[in-house]
Design an enzyme around this catalytic site. Structure first.
Site, PDB file in Angstrom:
ATOM      1  N   ASP A 122       0.821  -1.219   0.000  1.00  0.00           N
ATOM      2  CA  ASP A 122       0.000   0.000   0.000  1.00  0.00           C
ATOM      3  C   ASP A 122       0.852   1.265   0.000  1.00  0.00           C
ATOM      4  O   ASP A 122       1.919   1.312   0.630  1.00  0.00           O
ATOM      5  CB  ASP A 122      -0.918   0.023   1.223  1.00  0.00           C
ATOM      6  N   ASP A 124       1.367   3.978   1.594  1.00  0.00           N
ATOM      7  CA  ASP A 124       1.365   4.802   2.800  1.00  0.00           C
ATOM      8  C   ASP A 124       2.526   4.365   3.690  1.00  0.00           C
ATOM      9  O   ASP A 124       3.323   3.504   3.316  1.00  0.00           O
ATOM     10  CB  ASP A 124       0.022   4.697   3.539  1.00  0.00           C
ATOM     11  N   GLU A 126       2.610   2.591   6.420  1.00  0.00           N
ATOM     12  CA  GLU A 126       2.549   1.187   6.805  1.00  0.00           C
ATOM     13  C   GLU A 126       3.000   0.301   5.651  1.00  0.00           C
ATOM     14  O   GLU A 126       3.758  -0.658   5.839  1.00  0.00           O
ATOM     15  CB  GLU A 126       1.124   0.824   7.231  1.00  0.00           C
ATOM     16  N   TYR A 339      -7.164   4.314  -3.923  1.00  0.00           N
ATOM     17  CA  TYR A 339      -6.707   3.962  -2.575  1.00  0.00           C
ATOM     18  C   TYR A 339      -7.509   4.717  -1.522  1.00  0.00           C
ATOM     19  O   TYR A 339      -7.720   5.928  -1.636  1.00  0.00           O
ATOM     20  CB  TYR A 339      -5.223   4.275  -2.437  1.00  0.00           C
ATOM     21  N   ARG A 341      -7.084   5.162   1.846  1.00  0.00           N
ATOM     22  CA  ARG A 341      -6.491   5.820   3.025  1.00  0.00           C
ATOM     23  C   ARG A 341      -5.764   7.070   2.552  1.00  0.00           C
ATOM     24  O   ARG A 341      -4.607   7.022   2.151  1.00  0.00           O
ATOM     25  CB  ARG A 341      -5.537   4.871   3.758  1.00  0.00           C
ATOM     26  N   HIS A 385      -1.755  11.121  -1.777  1.00  0.00           N
ATOM     27  CA  HIS A 385      -2.542  10.375  -2.763  1.00  0.00           C
ATOM     28  C   HIS A 385      -3.721  11.223  -3.236  1.00  0.00           C
ATOM     29  O   HIS A 385      -4.051  12.245  -2.649  1.00  0.00           O
ATOM     30  CB  HIS A 385      -3.112   9.083  -2.158  1.00  0.00           C
TER      31      HIS A 385
END
Length: 799
Positions: A122, A124, A126, A339, A341, A385
């Protein structure tokens, strides 16, 4: 090539050495060609988080790529110890997760056979951290490791991401690492403190504790609130043109005034008695309403909570499914949204061009603005994003109805409509105000007419928004008739009503996320986790879709506020979030940030261990008598929250469950005693409850422990099942209904069954259903039947 060599050798038959030499040359050329060809076809490995995402991406990349899933994190801090070296720059001691051995072996095997490894986790912090951990595990097997970012899972986006490969962003990894270590330090150090001072099994999180404090502070405001009486005077009036309209008392002698007592309202009634109602003034204004921006994570969770009644965790789970890919007819697997988040309202120019074209073709030229709408980003937004939008506006909700589950379709429809509406023209309104004179008393009516709906044609405002109601609970945006100034109006009805001021509302999921975002606490990826944890730990309970702290929640929050003021300080936590952003931007060293957090925290912890006393779990005495020995009961804390207990324990084991009303007062349900006797001991049976779910139990408890499910006198609809439907409860506290013979029969339903057969199709029972639009109804659970009845009217409203 082999065939050519053999034919040439045949032509040279009888020439021994020359024949053998030329054949060997041909074979060498062929082998070299094969080797080059095989090397050029060597595959690349793409690693993603989930098998569903892997399946979708594999379809776009083809046979030259192997797509494998890590299924989340592969390494983390150990569970059995702190895992952070406090003496050497907070160096973390990562270990492979026990259940990821097989995954890592498979990834290594794939990496050994491939030219390059693309880590497509992903986009981000994380995801960057997971990518780094996987790279650390694979670097000895294959050193050609790259990071790729997918913001939407479509063929063009995936191919473009592979072409734009880059190195792993270590600043992003360090930001995630700093957050993880700070959370570990607080959780690992503070839990033993809570165990020793309150009770075992408790824990506290760095961000969750701040959210809990917000909820506790709001609850204290609610309980301390003293309602004030006020009155309204409401008139229904008719002018020269229809419709009838409503006006409210506004003031006397040109000054706005409030009616605080019934006597004041009666005085107004006397002043206007027998007087003419004259339309003294008409004020009209034009107003434009710009569409709301496309969704970011927080606004998606808020709207899904308000409009769809979805908890934040479920919203994110469904959004993840839509992002990772759903099978869509001839297209096969495709990601339907970008995406999910994100804190950015930015849109790609391609998506804006596509949606503007769609609006023109489906609504008309007048429905698009001259220039695309641009939305300002929040000061605290990372803007990494795009906003959440459909990957193609051509995939309308109607076209996907047969491809999605009901919940997926509802959420996709919400995202799609918000995105399309955000690039539609502003709505144009005419706002009208009537000032009505009745002697020196003034009444006022307000209303609005939508001259041009613009974006409201597609994405209407939430009907349940309390801001759209006046003091009397009526809609503010009412339609007013076309009247002339100076008209004498006909009074049809005059009514005075008593009201009381309301306490500040408790937080629900939508308002708590909005508050966290406003205060700069947490990030898009953490909101759902924060809300889940404060419920799972029994620190809060749900009260009419709002959060109310349990007494356990109060105790833990107060303990943290008293001894760890910085940790649960809103400003301090928000400042930490900003510093984490600075780490991500490469402006701050992650170890320095962790040190600035840990040193004062460690000092607070040492003082707290010395000064804090043991909290007595006997929290509050009551005037409620124990039903066994008549001693006044006390409130205690248990694994599942607070309960009433006899203070004479263990001599008397009397306990009772209770709830709190809107003001926080204790409400104990009177025990329901049945006419039946216990089959084990002969004592009376009663209706009891545990964890919010009712059951039948022996009144001789704890000496007799006989229980059975609380059934509803409704037979289970499954064939050959002799059970009855019983009330049950999920671990998260939601009521459902299932067969009393479970696990033999696994029938369940969310809708409450009623012991009434359907009068239309003779189905053995009806179900209870409440909707915003129709209110409380009794329906037939068979969709093909369609029978429903309005409970308050008891008249069929559809067949």
């Amino acid at each position: 090539m082999i065939w050519l060599a053999s034919r040439f050798a045949v032509g040279l038959k009888g020439r021994g050495f020359l024949c053998a030499f030329l054949s060997l040359c041909f074979w060498g050329i062929f082998s070299s060609t094969q080797l080059v060809w095989s090397i050029s076809l060597k595959k690349s490995l793409v690693v993603v988080e989930s098998p569903a995402k892997a399946k979708t991406i594999n379809k776009f990349l083809g046979k030259e790529y192997i797509v494998a899933a890590s299924v989340g994190h592969v390494r983390d801090l150990p569970k059995s110890k702190l895992g952070v070296d406090l003496e050497h720059g907070f160096k973390p001691q990562y270990v492979r997760l026990p259940k990821k051995g097989k995954v890592l072996r498979e990834l290594r095997n794939h990496a050994a056979q491939c030219d390059a490894v693309y880590l497509a986790l992903d986009p981000d912090r994380e995801g960057e951290a997971i990518a780094w951990h996987i790279a650390e595990e694979l670097k000895e097997t294959n050193s050609n490791i790259y990071r790729v970012l997918f913001y939407e899972i479509t063929r063009s986006a995936v191919r473009d991401a592979i072409d734009k490969k880059r190195e792993i962003d270590l600043d992003k990894v360090n930001a995630q690492q700093a957050r993880r270590i700070m959370d570990r330090l607080m959780g690992y150090k503070i839990s033993p403190f809570l165990w020793s001072k309150v009770r075992r099994g408790l824990s506290a999180g760095r961000v969750q504790s701040v959210a809990l404090r917000l909820i506790c502070d709001r609850e204290r405001e609610v309980r301390a609130f003293e309602p004030e009486e006020y009155w309204t005077v409401h008139a229904d009036l008719l002018g020269s043109g229809k419709p009838l309209f409503a006006a409210e008392f506004h003031g006397v002698g040109g000054k706005k005034s409030k009616l605080s007592r019934e006597a004041a309202a009666q005085e107004i009634e006397k002043k206007i008695q027998g007087r003419d109602w004259v339309l003294a003034g008409i004020e009209k204004k034009k107003r434009q309403q710009k569409p709301k921006p496309p969704f970011i994570t927080s606004t998606l969770q808020q709207d899904a909570s308000r409009r769809l009644r979805l908890p934040a965790s479920k919203t994110m789970r469904i959004a993840q499914e839509l992002y990772e890919g759903v099978s869509v007819g001839d297209e096969g697997l495709v990601g339907l949204i970008t995406y999910m988040r994100t804190d950015s309202t930015r849109l790609s120019s391609e998506s804006v061009q596509e949606v503007r074209k769609y609006v023109v073709e489906n609504f008309g030229e007048e429905y698009i603005p001259k220039k695309p709408h641009l939305y300002a980003k929040s000061k605290k937004a990372q803007d990494a994003h795009e906003a959440i939008r459909p990957t193609s506006v051509a995939r309308t909700p109607a076209s996907l109805r047969g491809c999605l589950t009901a919940e997926q379709h509802r959420l996709y429809k919400l995202v799609w409509e918000r995105f399309v509406a955000c690039q539609m023209a502003s709505a144009r309104m005419s706002l009208t105000r009537f000032d009505i004179a009745v002697g020196e008393v003034e009444f006022r009516a307000t209303g609005s007419i939508v001259d041009f709906p613009g974006h409201l044609k597609l994405y209407k405002p939430d009907e349940g928004d309390p801001e759209k109601k006046d003091a009397g609970g009526n809609a503010k945006d009412r339609l007013l008739p076309a009247l002339q100034k100076g008209e004498v109006l006909d009074l049809k009805k005059l009514e005075k009503k008593q009201h009381f001021t309301q306490p500040p509302p408790r937080f629900n999921e939508a308002s708590l996320i909005r508050e966290l975002e406003k205060q700069g606490i947490g990030r898009p990826s953490t909101y759902a986790t924060i809300l889940s944890k404060i419920q799972d730990r029994k620190y809060t309970a749900r009260l009419d879709h709002t959060f109310a702290p349990t007494e356990l929640g109060f105790v833990v929050s107060d303990m943290l506020v008293e001894h760890f003021a910085d940790v649960v300080n809103v400003g301090f936590t928000a400042a930490l979030e900003e510093k984490l952003d600075q780490v991500e931007e490469g402006k701050l060293d992650w170890a320095d940030l962790v040190g600035s957090f840990y040193r004062p925290f460690a000092a607070d912890l040492e003082r707290a261990n010395q000064r804090a006393g043991k909290v007595d779990t006997k929290l509050e005495e009551t005037d409620i008598p124990c039903d066994k020995c008549q001693t006044h009961m006390v409130i205690k804390l248990g694994r599942n929250g607070e309960f009433l207990a006899c203070p004479r324990y263990p001599e008397c084991r009397g306990t009772r469950n209770f709830k709190r009303d809107a003001q926080g007062k204790i409400v104990v349900e009177k025990p329901v005693i049945l006419e039946e006797k216990c089959p084990d001991c002969g004592a009376e049976l009663g209706v009891k409850s545990s964890r919010g779910s009712r059951f039948i139990g022996c009144t001789g408890y704890p000496e007799c422990k006989f229980t059975r499910p609380f059934t509803l006198d409704v037979p289970c609809p499954k064939e050959d099942c002799k059970g009855e439907l019983a009330e049950k409860r999920t671990r998260r506290g939601r009521t459902f209904y299932g067969c009393s013979t479970y696990p033999k029969c696994e029938f369940t339903t969310w809708q409450k069954p009623l012991p009434k057969p359907c009068p239309q199709c003779s189905h053995p029972f009806l179900v209870e259903k409440t909707t915003k639009r129709k209110g409380l109804q009794h329906r037939c659970p068979k969709k093909e039947c369609g029978y429903e009845v309005q409970v308050d009217e008891a008249q069929p409203v559809g067949a």
